[in-house]
Motif scaffolding. Structure first.
Motif, PDB file in Angstrom:
ATOM      1  N   PHE A  20      33.728  48.774  36.016  1.00 49.82           N
ATOM      2  CA  PHE A  20      32.914  47.651  35.542  1.00 49.82           C
ATOM      3  C   PHE A  20      32.820  47.745  34.026  1.00 49.82           C
ATOM      4  O   PHE A  20      32.351  48.750  33.486  1.00 49.82           O
ATOM      5  N   ALA A  21      33.301  46.713  33.337  1.00 50.20           N
ATOM      6  CA  ALA A  21      33.255  46.644  31.874  1.00 50.20           C
ATOM      7  C   ALA A  21      33.876  47.887  31.227  1.00 50.20           C
ATOM      8  O   ALA A  21      33.415  48.353  30.183  1.00 50.20           O
ATOM      9  N   GLY A  22      34.915  48.415  31.863  1.00 50.74           N
ATOM     10  CA  GLY A  22      35.603  49.569  31.305  1.00 50.74           C
ATOM     11  C   GLY A  22      34.998  50.909  31.663  1.00 50.74           C
ATOM     12  O   GLY A  22      35.470  51.950  31.193  1.00 50.74           O
ATOM     13  N   TYR A  23      33.943  50.901  32.482  1.00 47.72           N
ATOM     14  CA  TYR A  23      33.246  52.122  32.884  1.00 47.72           C
ATOM     15  C   TYR A  23      33.352  52.334  34.385  1.00 47.72           C
ATOM     16  O   TYR A  23      33.444  51.366  35.155  1.00 47.72           O
ATOM     17  N   ALA A  24      33.290  53.590  34.795  1.00 48.86           N
ATOM     18  CA  ALA A  24      33.103  53.908  36.212  1.00 48.86           C
ATOM     19  C   ALA A  24      31.607  53.835  36.477  1.00 48.86           C
ATOM     20  O   ALA A  24      30.824  54.582  35.884  1.00 48.86           O
ATOM     21  N   MET A  25      31.203  52.903  37.355  1.00 48.19           N
ATOM     22  CA  MET A  25      29.786  52.658  37.599  1.00 48.19           C
ATOM     23  C   MET A  25      29.496  52.682  39.095  1.00 48.19           C
ATOM     24  O   MET A  25      30.358  52.344  39.910  1.00 48.19           O
ATOM     25  N   PRO A  26      28.264  53.053  39.482  1.00 47.40           N
ATOM     26  CA  PRO A  26      27.910  53.052  40.904  1.00 47.40           C
ATOM     27  C   PRO A  26      27.674  51.630  41.424  1.00 47.40           C
ATOM     28  O   PRO A  26      26.838  50.907  40.900  1.00 47.40           O
ATOM     29  N   LEU A  27      28.434  51.244  42.443  1.00 44.32           N
ATOM     30  CA  LEU A  27      28.196  49.955  43.084  1.00 44.32           C
ATOM     31  C   LEU A  27      27.024  50.065  44.048  1.00 44.32           C
ATOM     32  O   LEU A  27      26.154  49.196  44.089  1.00 44.32           O
ATOM     33  N   GLN A  28      27.002  51.166  44.801  1.00 45.21           N
ATOM     34  CA  GLN A  28      25.923  51.394  45.746  1.00 45.21           C
ATOM     35  C   GLN A  28      25.905  52.871  46.124  1.00 45.21           C
ATOM     36  O   GLN A  28      26.848  53.614  45.859  1.00 45.21           O
ATOM     37  N   TYR A  29      24.817  53.273  46.742  1.00 49.86           N
ATOM     38  CA  TYR A  29      24.650  54.637  47.246  1.00 49.86           C
ATOM     39  C   TYR A  29      24.674  54.576  48.776  1.00 49.86           C
ATOM     40  O   TYR A  29      24.751  53.484  49.361  1.00 49.86           O
ATOM     41  N   PRO A  30      24.611  55.704  49.470  1.00 54.79           N
ATOM     42  CA  PRO A  30      24.735  55.682  50.941  1.00 54.79           C
ATOM     43  C   PRO A  30      23.752  54.770  51.659  1.00 54.79           C
ATOM     44  O   PRO A  30      24.069  54.238  52.726  1.00 54.79           O
ATOM     45  N   ALA A  31      22.558  54.556  51.104  1.00 56.55           N
ATOM     46  CA  ALA A  31      21.580  53.693  51.773  1.00 56.55           C
ATOM     47  C   ALA A  31      22.062  52.256  51.879  1.00 56.55           C
ATOM     48  O   ALA A  31      21.675  51.523  52.793  1.00 56.55           O
ATOM     49  N   GLY A  32      22.882  51.809  50.932  1.00 57.06           N
ATOM     50  CA  GLY A  32      23.423  50.461  50.975  1.00 57.06           C
ATOM     51  C   GLY A  32      22.692  49.488  50.060  1.00 57.06           C
ATOM     52  O   GLY A  32      21.556  49.721  49.645  1.00 57.06           O
ATOM     53  N   ILE A  33      23.356  48.379  49.751  1.00 58.04           N
ATOM     54  CA  ILE A  33      22.847  47.426  48.764  1.00 58.04           C
ATOM     55  C   ILE A  33      21.527  46.795  49.206  1.00 58.04           C
ATOM     56  O   ILE A  33      20.586  46.680  48.405  1.00 58.04           O
TER      57      ILE A  33
END
Length: 363
Positions: A20-33
């Motif tokens: 995302f925008a040139g970075y490795a970013m967390p989309l979600q964690y195990p709990a979910g969005i």
């Protein structure tokens, strides 16, 4: 791909990482969005927004210099306060949206990750002698959002942060770590954005996450939260083709600025304020449960294409889909019936005021 100072912690917490925008970013964690979204609406969620750009403007006349590039009234901004503003370009389009805070002897700027290099180059190129831009690339930025955020800050020793008014900014010590905290955010909830030295970001994040009322949240929940709050995403809802008037962001144009017209793009903005824009951003509530994603065509009753959806998805707080998009002013009235062409199928929708979920900022 770049990483933030919290990259190792994200991976330890089981985050699904995405570019995302040139970075490795967390989309979600195990709990979910959806769980992360609900956590923010009911308790508190911690977001890593360290990919965003931080910089300061120093020197006599810094506020006046910045006003040449934004319709916002920066000179009236009192010490310890911040505001949302737009960077405009010569044709009246929006280069980016950003936050600006008066820190007494300097202005603190926070801009979007994908735009930061272009933003900072643009600002620096327009500064007069005696005013300079200093990038803060050695700092991280965390966002603690939700109704429990204030209590969490107090438990971390941040009573000074808890005392901040909405859009207030101050220096605070949290868990023994010095930080610059603003009472602001991108979720529609009460909350705080915390600027901290990069080498202390993980220690602070761990201290915040140790609180029982806090859980980590990623980009997925951040997007669904801001969409429910009716907040623009740069590159989707606003960009260099949209003006502040078209984007329904005329409230960012200071009263004094409307008499001076001394910012880039003022000619177009003034003309649209006086005569009306050719299109305007509106909220949309599709019928049923199918979400209308970005670029979904918006049609009139006779099938004429009016515009397209710029942001859309399922609103977990509403248990229903929501969207934003651009239509001609004649079709922008509340309750106007429109059609969204979702995967080739017509879906009825109505123009709806935003925010879809009421803001709960601490006023």
């Amino acid at each position: 791909m770049k990483t933030t100072p919290l990259d190792a912690l994200h991976r330890l917490l089981g985050a699904r990482m995405v570019p995302f925008a040139g970075y490795a970013m967390p989309l979600q964690y195990p709990a979910g969005i959806i769980a992360e979204h609900t956590q923010c609406r009911t308790k508190a969620a911690l977001f890593d927004v360290s990919h965003m750009g931080q910089a300061v403007l120093r020197g006599e006349g810094a506020a006046l210099a910045l006003e040449a590039l934004t319709p916002a009234d920066v000179q009236s901004l009192k010490p310890g306060r911040q505001k949302y503003a737009l960077l405009t370009v010569a044709d009246g389009g929006i280069l980016d949206d950003f936050m600006v805070a008066n820190r007494g002897d300097h202005l603190l700027l926070v801009v979007n990750a994908a735009c930061k290099d272009a933003d900072f180059a643009h600002i620096a190129a327009h500064l007069p002698a005696g005013v300079r831009l200093e990038r803060w690339d050695d700092r991280a930025l965390l966002a603690l959002q939700g109704p429990a955020a204030e209590a969490v800050m107090i438990r971390l020793g941040g009573t000074a942060a808890a005392a901040l008014p909405f859009l207030g900014v101050g220096e605070v010590t949290l868990a023994g770590i010095p930080a610059i905290v603003s009472r602001s955010g991108y979720t529609g909830e009460d909350g705080f954005e915390i600027s901290v030295a990069a080498d202390q970001a993980e220690a602070l994040a761990r201290a915040i996450l140790a609180d029982a009322d806090v859980a980590p949240a990623g980009l997925g929940a951040r997007d669904s939260l801001r969409l429910e709050a009716g907040l623009c995403l740069y590159g989707n809802d606003i960009d260099r083709t949209t003006s502040p008037v078209e984007a329904a962001l005329t409230w960012t144009i200071g009263k004094r600025r409307r008499s001076e017209w001394t910012f880039l793009g003022a000619e177009r903005v003034r003309a649209e304020l006086e005569s009306g824009p050719r299109r305007i951003r509106v909220g949309l509530r599709p019928e049923g449960r199918a979400p209308a994603r970005a670029h979904t065509p918006i049609l009139a009753g006779d099938g004429t294409t009016l515009g397209e959806v710029t942001s859309g998805g399922f609103g977990p707080s509403l248990n229903a889909p929501v969207a934003m998009g651009y239509v001609p002013p004649a079709f922008a009235g509340e309750g106007t019936e429109l059609t969204l062409l979702v995967r080739g199928k017509p879906l009825p929708a109505r123009v709806t005021p935003t925010p879809f979920v009421p803001h709960r900022y601490k006023r």
